[in-house]
Design an enzyme around this catalytic site. Structure first.
Site, PDB file in Angstrom:
ATOM      1  N   VAL A  72       0.836  -1.206   0.000  1.00  0.00           N
ATOM      2  CA  VAL A  72       0.000   0.000   0.000  1.00  0.00           C
ATOM      3  C   VAL A  72       0.870   1.254   0.000  1.00  0.00           C
ATOM      4  O   VAL A  72       0.636   2.202  -0.755  1.00  0.00           O
ATOM      5  CB  VAL A  72      -0.960  -0.002   1.206  1.00  0.00           C
ATOM      6  CG1 VAL A  72      -1.729   1.314   1.290  1.00  0.00           C
ATOM      7  CG2 VAL A  72      -1.942  -1.167   1.108  1.00  0.00           C
ATOM      8  N   CYS A  73       1.907   1.254   0.831  1.00  0.00           N
ATOM      9  CA  CYS A  73       2.769   2.440   0.943  1.00  0.00           C
ATOM     10  C   CYS A  73       3.504   2.724  -0.362  1.00  0.00           C
ATOM     11  O   CYS A  73       3.722   3.891  -0.726  1.00  0.00           O
ATOM     12  CB  CYS A  73       3.764   2.252   2.080  1.00  0.00           C
ATOM     13  SG  CYS A  73       2.984   2.068   3.696  1.00  0.00           S
ATOM     14  N   THR A  74       3.894   1.695  -1.075  1.00  0.00           N
ATOM     15  CA  THR A  74       4.563   1.892  -2.365  1.00  0.00           C
ATOM     16  C   THR A  74       3.654   2.639  -3.331  1.00  0.00           C
ATOM     17  O   THR A  74       4.084   3.568  -4.023  1.00  0.00           O
ATOM     18  CB  THR A  74       4.985   0.537  -2.954  1.00  0.00           C
ATOM     19  OG1 THR A  74       5.920  -0.089  -2.058  1.00  0.00           O
ATOM     20  CG2 THR A  74       5.633   0.697  -4.316  1.00  0.00           C
ATOM     21  N   LEU A  77       3.338   6.497  -2.030  1.00  0.00           N
ATOM     22  CA  LEU A  77       4.495   7.343  -2.325  1.00  0.00           C
ATOM     23  C   LEU A  77       4.575   7.648  -3.814  1.00  0.00           C
ATOM     24  O   LEU A  77       4.910   8.757  -4.223  1.00  0.00           O
ATOM     25  CB  LEU A  77       5.772   6.668  -1.839  1.00  0.00           C
ATOM     26  CG  LEU A  77       6.002   6.731  -0.328  1.00  0.00           C
ATOM     27  CD1 LEU A  77       6.976   5.645   0.109  1.00  0.00           C
ATOM     28  CD2 LEU A  77       6.524   8.099   0.089  1.00  0.00           C
TER      29      LEU A  77
END
Length: 243
Positions: A72-74, A77
């Site tokens: 999710v974080c990829t 960002l």
């Protein structure tokens, strides 16, 4: 007073930084909309960050992540990186944070560039927060995550802070681990805040640039006519106009 919460710690790098002795809820700073954002120094992918100096005379979006190489974080960002020209146009600096080290961030950036940016450069800094000191300082976790700050698994370092040039917090959001953020909504909120500051108005639900705004109830009809010209009165307390 605040500096008493810190102790000097020798580091494995040439950067010098300070560390909290304990993560204690009773002594944790209380951050609210309108609070002056705390200052801190921390390593980042762009070198050591002094946060107040980084803000300078710009708006800032600080957003955090529990770990590198997470799915999710990829995507998040990458989405913010794609929108960076839009944030630049509004005098907004982006800065990420992840609770791992800068060397690992630099490796992760290569994945973000490949997955989200068609191998174009990733161009805003990511803070290294291995000790979770900044995560503690900004209360970026849920109740279970707070209990694990001293070394357990923390899934919820997933917050967003919108900060203005006066270093005041203007918006806070904290997301659960399962829910990806909406980068377009962050941009929309900044448009709303900047319009409100410049024009002395407020914005209705789902407002975007170009749509009608609301005249605050504290402004009389006479003052509204002088300031805004024509306006539409739906209720005595609900009046729309254009800016």
């Amino acid at each position: 007073m605040f500096s008493r919460q810190f102790a000097r710690l020798s580091t494995r790098s040439t950067l010098s930084f300070q560390r909290f002795i304990t993560f204690d809820a009773a002594s944790q700073p209380r951050l609210r909309i309108g609070s002056t954002v705390p200052n801190f120094k921390a390593p980042s992918t762009a070198g050591e960050i002094d946060f107040h100096k980084f803000i300078g005379d710009s708006w800032v979006v600080l957003f955090s992540h529990p770990a590198d190489f997470t799915p999710v974080c990829t995507t998040e960002l990458g989405a913010f990186a794609k929108l960076k020209p839009e944030f630049d146009a509004r005098n907004v600096k982006l800065i990420g944070l992840s609770a791992e080290g800068v060397d690992k961030h630099n490796s992760w950036i290569k994945d973000i560039e490949e997955v989200a940016l068609d191998n174009k450069p990733f161009t805003y800094p990511i803070i290294g927060d291995e000790s979770r000191e900044v995560s503690y300082l900004f209360d970026m976790v849920d109740e279970e995550g707070f209990k694990n700050l001293n070394g357990g698994i923390v899934q919820t370092i997933r917050s967003v802070f919108v900060i203005d040039p006066a270093k005041k917090i203007r918006l806070t959001l904290t997301y659960p681990a399962s829910c990806g953020r909406n980068s377009a909504e962050v941009l929309r909120v900044i448009d709303s805040l900047q319009t409100a500051d410049k024009k002395g108005v407020v914005t209705p639900i789902d407002w975007t640039v170009g749509q009608d705004v609301i005249i605050p109830p504290s402004v009389s009809n006479e003052a509204a006519k002088e300031k805004f010209g024509d306006f539409k009165e739906v209720k005595p307390y609900l009046r729309f106009t254009k800016v």
